[in-house]
Design a protein around this motif. Structure first.
Motif, PDB file in Angstrom:
ATOM      1  N   GLY A  54      35.876  44.409  33.944  1.00 10.75           N
ATOM      2  CA  GLY A  54      35.695  44.420  32.495  1.00 10.75           C
ATOM      3  C   GLY A  54      36.246  43.155  31.853  1.00 10.75           C
ATOM      4  N   LYS A  55      35.729  42.870  30.671  1.00 10.34           N
ATOM      5  CA  LYS A  55      36.078  41.598  30.002  1.00 10.34           C
ATOM      6  C   LYS A  55      37.562  41.477  29.682  1.00 10.34           C
ATOM      7  CE  LYS A  55      31.655  40.145  28.225  1.00 10.34           C
ATOM      8  NZ  LYS A  55      30.996  39.442  27.147  1.00 10.34           N
ATOM      9  N   GLN A  56      38.213  42.582  29.318  1.00  8.55           N
ATOM     10  CA  GLN A  56      39.639  42.507  29.001  1.00  8.55           C
ATOM     11  C   GLN A  56      40.444  42.106  30.244  1.00  8.55           C
ATOM     12  OE1 GLN A  56      41.216  46.014  27.114  1.00  8.55           O
ATOM     13  NE2 GLN A  56      43.275  45.180  26.989  1.00  8.55           N
ATOM     14  N   ALA A  57      40.133  42.703  31.374  1.00  9.76           N
ATOM     15  CA  ALA A  57      40.831  42.363  32.620  1.00  9.76           C
ATOM     16  C   ALA A  57      40.481  40.945  33.079  1.00  9.76           C
ATOM     17  CB  ALA A  57      40.490  43.376  33.706  1.00  9.76           C
ATOM     18  N   ILE A  58      39.235  40.535  32.852  1.00 11.74           N
ATOM     19  CA  ILE A  58      38.826  39.174  33.218  1.00 11.74           C
ATOM     20  C   ILE A  58      39.567  38.154  32.352  1.00 11.74           C
ATOM     21  CG2 ILE A  58      36.856  37.582  33.165  1.00 11.74           C
ATOM     22  CD1 ILE A  58      35.145  40.045  34.090  1.00 11.74           C
ATOM     23  N   ALA A  59      39.730  38.447  31.069  1.00  9.94           N
ATOM     24  CA  ALA A  59      40.503  37.563  30.187  1.00  9.94           C
ATOM     25  C   ALA A  59      41.963  37.500  30.638  1.00  9.94           C
ATOM     26  CB  ALA A  59      40.401  38.044  28.745  1.00  9.94           C
ATOM     27  N   ALA A  60      42.517  38.633  31.066  1.00 13.47           N
ATOM     28  CA  ALA A  60      43.901  38.645  31.554  1.00 13.47           C
ATOM     29  C   ALA A  60      44.016  37.837  32.851  1.00 13.47           C
ATOM     30  CB  ALA A  60      44.369  40.082  31.772  1.00 13.47           C
ATOM     31  N   PHE A  61      42.993  37.895  33.708  1.00 14.13           N
ATOM     32  CA  PHE A  61      42.969  37.082  34.924  1.00 14.13           C
ATOM     33  C   PHE A  61      43.034  35.602  34.556  1.00 14.13           C
ATOM     34  CE2 PHE A  61      40.400  34.496  37.817  1.00 14.13           C
ATOM     35  CZ  PHE A  61      41.086  34.676  39.008  1.00 14.13           C
ATOM     36  N   TRP A  62      42.261  35.196  33.559  1.00 18.16           N
ATOM     37  CA  TRP A  62      42.297  33.800  33.084  1.00 18.16           C
ATOM     38  C   TRP A  62      43.731  33.417  32.725  1.00 18.16           C
ATOM     39  CZ3 TRP A  62      38.621  29.860  31.786  1.00 18.16           C
ATOM     40  CH2 TRP A  62      39.156  28.812  31.031  1.00 18.16           C
ATOM     41  N   ASP A  63      44.380  34.267  31.936  1.00 18.29           N
ATOM     42  CA  ASP A  63      45.735  33.960  31.473  1.00 18.29           C
ATOM     43  C   ASP A  63      46.721  33.835  32.638  1.00 18.29           C
ATOM     44  OD1 ASP A  63      44.804  34.041  28.846  1.00 18.29           O
ATOM     45  OD2 ASP A  63      45.443  36.123  28.546  1.00 18.29           O
ATOM     46  N   LYS A  64      46.531  34.658  33.656  1.00 23.53           N
ATOM     47  CA  LYS A  64      47.447  34.691  34.794  1.00 23.53           C
ATOM     48  C   LYS A  64      47.189  33.553  35.784  1.00 23.53           C
ATOM     49  CE  LYS A  64      47.925  38.754  36.625  1.00 23.53           C
ATOM     50  NZ  LYS A  64      47.780  39.967  37.471  1.00 23.53           N
TER      51      LYS A  64
END
Length: 137
Positions: A54-64
């Motif tokens: 999902g996009k929220q988890a993908i955005a969090a992956f970017w941040d990490k």
């Protein structure tokens, strides 16, 4: 390499967004239920090895991950497009904290009928990549 194949075009757009450090553009390339597995299986980025869904988890992956780097370079030798997928082969070079790390591997993108990425999967070995860590020249 022609970028006319939908999966290849999405993969190239993903790489361009990462090079541009454009998180919003990168996340927008994914379908709502998209998945990132980078690398595939358990790692420090994904201890359970279940991927980022999902996009929220993908955005969090970017941040990490991506946001923590100073520079990411895609040094791909070739790509192979079949069906609704493409596989890029080569190296992703990351610069972080004054060091460079090369991750050799196969990097795949699968798209839906709208050309949105439903799966980004990265086949690379963490230990092998970490063995390449060296100070930036």
């Amino acid at each position: 390499m022609s970028d006319e194949h939908p999966a290849r075009a999405a993969g190239l757009a993903s790489q361009a967004a990462v090079r541009a450090r454009d998180k919003q553009a990168w996340v927008a390339l994914f379908a709502e239920n998209g998945t990132v597995e980078d690398p595939i299986g358990p790692s420090g980025f994904d201890p359970a090895g279940a991927g980022h869904h999902g996009k929220q988890a993908i955005a969090a992956f970017w941040d990490k991950t991506i946001a923590q780097t100073d520079l990411i370079e895609f040094r791909f030798d070739d790509s192979f497009a079949c069906g609704n997928e493409v596989a890029f082969t080569g190296t992703i070079r990351s610069t972080i904290g004054g060091h460079r790390i090369d991750a050799d591997g196969v990097f795949t993108y699968r798209v839906d009928d709208d050309g949105k990425i439903v799966a980004l999967r990265a086949f690379w070995e963490v230990d092998r990549a970490m063995a390449t860590a060296r100070p930036v020249d």
